[in-house]
Motif scaffolding. Structure first.
Motif, PDB file in Angstrom:
ATOM      1  N   PRO A 180       8.111 -12.620 -35.978  1.00 60.68           N
ATOM      2  CA  PRO A 180       7.178 -13.722 -36.226  1.00 60.68           C
ATOM      3  C   PRO A 180       6.748 -13.820 -37.682  1.00 60.68           C
ATOM      4  N   GLU A 181       6.293 -15.012 -38.024  1.00 64.87           N
ATOM      5  CA  GLU A 181       5.823 -15.295 -39.380  1.00 64.87           C
ATOM      6  C   GLU A 181       4.536 -14.529 -39.692  1.00 64.87           C
ATOM      7  N   GLU A 182       3.623 -14.442 -38.735  1.00 58.17           N
ATOM      8  CA  GLU A 182       2.326 -13.785 -38.948  1.00 58.17           C
ATOM      9  C   GLU A 182       2.421 -12.331 -38.523  1.00 58.17           C
ATOM     10  N   ARG A 183       2.776 -11.452 -39.447  1.00 56.68           N
ATOM     11  CA  ARG A 183       3.014 -10.062 -39.072  1.00 56.68           C
ATOM     12  C   ARG A 183       1.735  -9.349 -38.633  1.00 56.68           C
ATOM     13  N   LYS A 184       0.589  -9.669 -39.241  1.00 56.93           N
ATOM     14  CA  LYS A 184      -0.636  -8.953 -38.872  1.00 56.93           C
ATOM     15  C   LYS A 184      -1.083  -9.299 -37.463  1.00 56.93           C
ATOM     16  N   GLN A 185      -1.031 -10.590 -37.124  1.00 55.97           N
ATOM     17  CA  GLN A 185      -1.500 -11.016 -35.811  1.00 55.97           C
ATOM     18  C   GLN A 185      -0.453 -10.783 -34.722  1.00 55.97           C
ATOM     19  N   GLU A 186       0.839 -10.908 -35.059  1.00 60.43           N
ATOM     20  CA  GLU A 186       1.869 -10.928 -34.020  1.00 60.43           C
ATOM     21  C   GLU A 186       2.955  -9.869 -34.187  1.00 60.43           C
ATOM     22  N   GLY A 187       2.952  -9.133 -35.308  1.00 55.23           N
ATOM     23  CA  GLY A 187       4.082  -8.268 -35.588  1.00 55.23           C
ATOM     24  C   GLY A 187       3.836  -6.775 -35.515  1.00 55.23           C
ATOM     25  N   ILE A 188       2.610  -6.329 -35.806  1.00 55.60           N
ATOM     26  CA  ILE A 188       2.359  -4.885 -35.871  1.00 55.60           C
ATOM     27  C   ILE A 188       1.371  -4.446 -34.799  1.00 55.60           C
ATOM     28  N   PHE A 189       1.380  -3.140 -34.525  1.00 53.53           N
ATOM     29  CA  PHE A 189       0.370  -2.501 -33.677  1.00 53.53           C
ATOM     30  C   PHE A 189      -0.563  -1.756 -34.632  1.00 53.53           C
ATOM     31  N   PRO A 190      -1.681  -2.371 -35.032  1.00 55.12           N
ATOM     32  CA  PRO A 190      -2.479  -1.827 -36.141  1.00 55.12           C
ATOM     33  C   PRO A 190      -3.082  -0.459 -35.891  1.00 55.12           C
ATOM     34  N   LEU A 191      -3.245  -0.063 -34.633  1.00 54.43           N
ATOM     35  CA  LEU A 191      -3.859   1.235 -34.345  1.00 54.43           C
ATOM     36  C   LEU A 191      -2.838   2.363 -34.269  1.00 54.43           C
ATOM     37  N   LEU A 192      -1.551   2.018 -34.357  1.00 59.25           N
ATOM     38  CA  LEU A 192      -0.504   3.029 -34.226  1.00 59.25           C
ATOM     39  C   LEU A 192       0.074   3.406 -35.584  1.00 59.25           C
ATOM     40  N   SER A 193       0.817   4.506 -35.595  1.00 63.13           N
ATOM     41  CA  SER A 193       1.414   5.008 -36.832  1.00 63.13           C
ATOM     42  C   SER A 193       2.644   4.199 -37.225  1.00 63.13           C
ATOM     43  N   ILE A 194       3.144   4.487 -38.407  1.00 64.07           N
ATOM     44  CA  ILE A 194       4.360   3.832 -38.885  1.00 64.07           C
ATOM     45  C   ILE A 194       5.526   4.142 -37.961  1.00 64.07           C
ATOM     46  N   SER A 195       5.697   5.409 -37.627  1.00 66.27           N
ATOM     47  CA  SER A 195       6.826   5.789 -36.763  1.00 66.27           C
ATOM     48  C   SER A 195       6.689   5.176 -35.379  1.00 66.27           C
ATOM     49  N   GLU A 196       5.481   5.137 -34.829  1.00 65.64           N
ATOM     50  CA  GLU A 196       5.277   4.548 -33.499  1.00 65.64           C
ATOM     51  C   GLU A 196       5.562   3.054 -33.524  1.00 65.64           C
ATOM     52  N   ASN A 197       5.162   2.376 -34.602  1.00 62.27           N
ATOM     53  CA  ASN A 197       5.439   0.946 -34.725  1.00 62.27           C
ATOM     54  C   ASN A 197       6.928   0.676 -34.767  1.00 62.27           C
ATOM     55  N   MET A 198       7.670   1.521 -35.489  1.00 60.08           N
ATOM     56  CA  MET A 198       9.102   1.280 -35.610  1.00 60.08           C
ATOM     57  C   MET A 198       9.848   1.625 -34.322  1.00 60.08           C
ATOM     58  N   ALA A 199       9.439   2.682 -33.664  1.00 60.47           N
ATOM     59  CA  ALA A 199      10.187   3.181 -32.511  1.00 60.47           C
ATOM     60  C   ALA A 199       9.758   2.570 -31.182  1.00 60.47           C
ATOM     61  N   MET A 200       8.679   1.803 -31.165  1.00 54.76           N
ATOM     62  CA  MET A 200       8.092   1.329 -29.915  1.00 54.76           C
ATOM     63  C   MET A 200       9.101   0.731 -28.930  1.00 54.76           C
ATOM     64  N   PRO A 201       9.970  -0.221 -29.317  1.00 56.95           N
ATOM     65  CA  PRO A 201      10.886  -0.797 -28.322  1.00 56.95           C
ATOM     66  C   PRO A 201      12.012   0.148 -27.908  1.00 56.95           C
ATOM     67  N   SER A 202      12.194   1.240 -28.646  1.00 59.32           N
ATOM     68  CA  SER A 202      13.321   2.133 -28.397  1.00 59.32           C
ATOM     69  C   SER A 202      12.924   3.441 -27.731  1.00 59.32           C
ATOM     70  N   LEU A 203      11.666   3.558 -27.300  1.00 59.91           N
ATOM     71  CA  LEU A 203      11.181   4.837 -26.774  1.00 59.91           C
ATOM     72  C   LEU A 203      11.994   5.317 -25.576  1.00 59.91           C
ATOM     73  N   GLY A 204      12.453   4.379 -24.749  1.00 58.47           N
ATOM     74  CA  GLY A 204      13.216   4.776 -23.561  1.00 58.47           C
ATOM     75  C   GLY A 204      14.494   5.523 -23.893  1.00 58.47           C
ATOM     76  N   ARG A 205      15.002   5.313 -25.100  1.00 54.62           N
ATOM     77  CA  ARG A 205      16.233   5.967 -25.509  1.00 54.62           C
ATOM     78  C   ARG A 205      16.029   7.447 -25.793  1.00 54.62           C
ATOM     79  N   TYR A 206      14.781   7.860 -25.980  1.00 48.30           N
ATOM     80  CA  TYR A 206      14.504   9.236 -26.377  1.00 48.30           C
ATOM     81  C   TYR A 206      13.796  10.026 -25.280  1.00 48.30           C
ATOM     82  N   GLY A 207      13.892   9.552 -24.067  1.00 45.04           N
ATOM     83  CA  GLY A 207      13.268  10.261 -22.956  1.00 45.04           C
ATOM     84  C   GLY A 207      13.980  11.572 -22.655  1.00 45.04           C
ATOM     85  N   GLY A 208      13.201  12.655 -22.569  1.00 46.51           N
ATOM     86  CA  GLY A 208      13.746  13.952 -22.176  1.00 46.51           C
ATOM     87  C   GLY A 208      13.342  14.292 -20.768  1.00 46.51           C
TER      88      GLY A 208
END
Length: 494
Positions: free
Chosen positions: A334-362
């Motif tokens: 989205p164009e508005e990254r603050k309102q629609e693009g980021i999870f402001p309460l989460l870390s950089i790594s959590e923001n980047m990995a959020m949609p891919s978490l299922g791939r790293y399930g142990g």
């Protein structure tokens, strides 16, 4: 003599030194441009100037006397106000109420609404006469909201304004009106700190240019004699490449990954048709309000079309939704990254990995080591400036936040990216790096991209073909090789 200045100002956030002994000032009746790459310290310095954050060391001086700002109101009372890059208005209030928020005129029985609205209208008319002060902010376009925000800064009666990327959402007409206001404000003795990644604007408007790099003051440039190339090299500390990163040829021989036919959403766009090929970057150009974002959201499934079809990899997408689109490899940034693009309460790594978490399930928990290795890889490839991937994403500059969002979907192995103004607020060097990285992904990973941008030069630099829209309709689709800024603008206004 400087009417306001920072003297050896430093700012640290834990172990991160955001500013390192910066000294800059501004004179009466001057436009002083502050430029630098994302993460150079511009926003931190402006936050200190407007009272949002105190310096760790050093001092501020107003007319030669030391001052301390513990809150934004202290800065406003000292005659300093900011119109930030990100929209920061109350959507359910009118434009007039937002402009005069906290500065309402009072009468014998409370707020004098007539006087308040009259004064708000006066401030707004100086910048743009087309906005109705009685309109709710939520009903205004992003460009109009930006102008309201600038009017609110001016309404504090400040004689020093800080304008942070003020033209990022504006059309050429609105930009010309803003420039006229800036020149009038300067002629009346007002002063402006002007932050922008649009170097042509800096050269046109500024009286002085200060360059920051890695939190430190680098040099001062004279806009009458410097060039854009010198400005970029001073910001980056190195020479930066430029130009179209090798557009693809013979795209017609490649697989069509996305086919849009007759897509219509009444009141927004009509009869939009195009094909996107494997490995192609399709630029989408047009003036603000042309319907570019509306088409993108409809393709992704955020809104429903009244007529038309969308095929992805040869499969008809009849029941489009964001979740279904992502599952099939189609993603919208989205164009508005603050309102629609980021999870402001989460870390950089959590923001980047959020949609891919299922791939790293142990078996019992996430395989955190594998996940962080991939996150670190994209941080390096996209040249994201950060302290630690465990830091909150809000600790990053806007441009670096955008890079994290791009990395998020590349990490998810998206096959078609719809990118809406992906480099807004990103400096020249970072833009070039992102363009090169996107080209590499289209070459090596067969990624296909729809790249929406208001900057004609950028569209020409990054695209293979360019779809031009005007008032909700497709007006042409030239190749980047045969198009010019003038020809694109002519199509966009026809």
């Amino acid at each position: 003599m400087a009417i306001f200045e920072a003297v050896d100002v430093a700012k640290s956030f834990g172990v991160i030194r955001a500013l390192k002994g910066v000294s800059v000032g501004i004179r009466a009746g001057e436009v002083h441009a502050i430029i630098g790459e994302n993460g150079a310290g511009k926003s931190t310095l402006m936050s200190i100037f407007c009272g949002k954050a105190p310096p760790t060391t050093g001092e501020l001086r107003r007319n030669g006397k030391p001052v301390q700002f513990h809150r934004p109101l202290d800065a406003q009372q000292a005659g300093i106000s900011i119109a930030p890059q990100e929209i920061n208005l109350v959507p359910d209030l009118t434009a007039a109420e937002n402009i005069m928020l906290g500065a309402h005129r009072r009468g014998p029985l409370g707020i004098d609404w007539k006087a308040t609205r009259t004064l708000a209208s006066e401030h707004l008319l100086k910048i743009d006469h087309s906005i109705d002060p009685a309109t709710r902010v939520s009903a205004l376009s992003k460009a109009q909201q930006q102008l309201v925000q600038i009017a609110r800064a001016a309404a504090t009666s400040a004689d020093i304004l800080i304008l942070d990327e003020p033209t990022a959402t504006l059309t050429s007409r609105e930009t010309e009106k803003l420039f006229a206001y800036i020149r009038a404000f300067r002629a009346a003795g007002g002063s402006i700190f002007y932050i922008s990644h649009r170097l042509d604007e800096i050269l046109e408007l500024s009286d002085r240019i200060s360059v920051l790099r890695d939190g430190a003051f680098v040099c001062e440039l004279d806009p009458r004699t410097t060039t854009k190339e010198e400005m970029v090299q001073a910001m980056a500390g190195r020479a930066i490449g430029k130009g179209n990163p090798a557009p693809h040829v013979h795209l017609e021989n490649r697989e069509v990954v996305l086919s849009v036919r007759g897509l219509t959403r009444h009141g927004e766009f009509e009869d939009v048709s195009f094909d996107l090929h494997r490995g192609e970057i399709l630029g989408v150009s047009g003036l603000v309000g042309a319907g570019r974002t509306e088409v993108a959201k409809c393709i992704f499934g955020l809104t429903r079309a009244d007529v038309g079809s969308v095929d992805l990899f040869g499969e008809r997408l009849d029941n489009r939704s964001p979740l279904a689109s992502i599952a099939k490899g189609l993603v919208y940034l989205p164009e508005e990254r603050k309102q629609e693009g980021i999870f402001p309460l989460l870390s950089i790594s959590e923001n980047m990995a959020m949609p891919s978490l299922g791939r790293y399930g142990g078996l019992l928990r996430l395989r955190n080591g594998d996940m962080m290795k991939e996150v670190d890889g994209f941080v390096s490839r996209l040249r994201i400036k950060l302290g630690s991937t465990g830091d909150p994403i809000t600790s990053l500059s806007g441009g670096n936040q955008q890079k994290v969002i791009i990395g998020r979907w590349l990490m998810k192995n998206a096959r078609v990216l719809i990118m809406d103004e992906p480099t807004r607020g990103i400096d020249v060097a970072a833009k070039f790096e992102i363009q090169q990285e996107l080209r590499r992904f289209t070459d090596r990973e067969n990624l296909s991209i729809i790249f929406i941008s208001s900057e004609l030069e950028e569209v020409l630099d990054v695209s293979d073909r360019i779809l031009v829209m005007h008032e909700g309709r497709v007006k042409g689709m030239p190749t980047a090789a045969e198009a010019t800024q003038e020809s694109l603008l002519q199509l966009a206004m026809s």
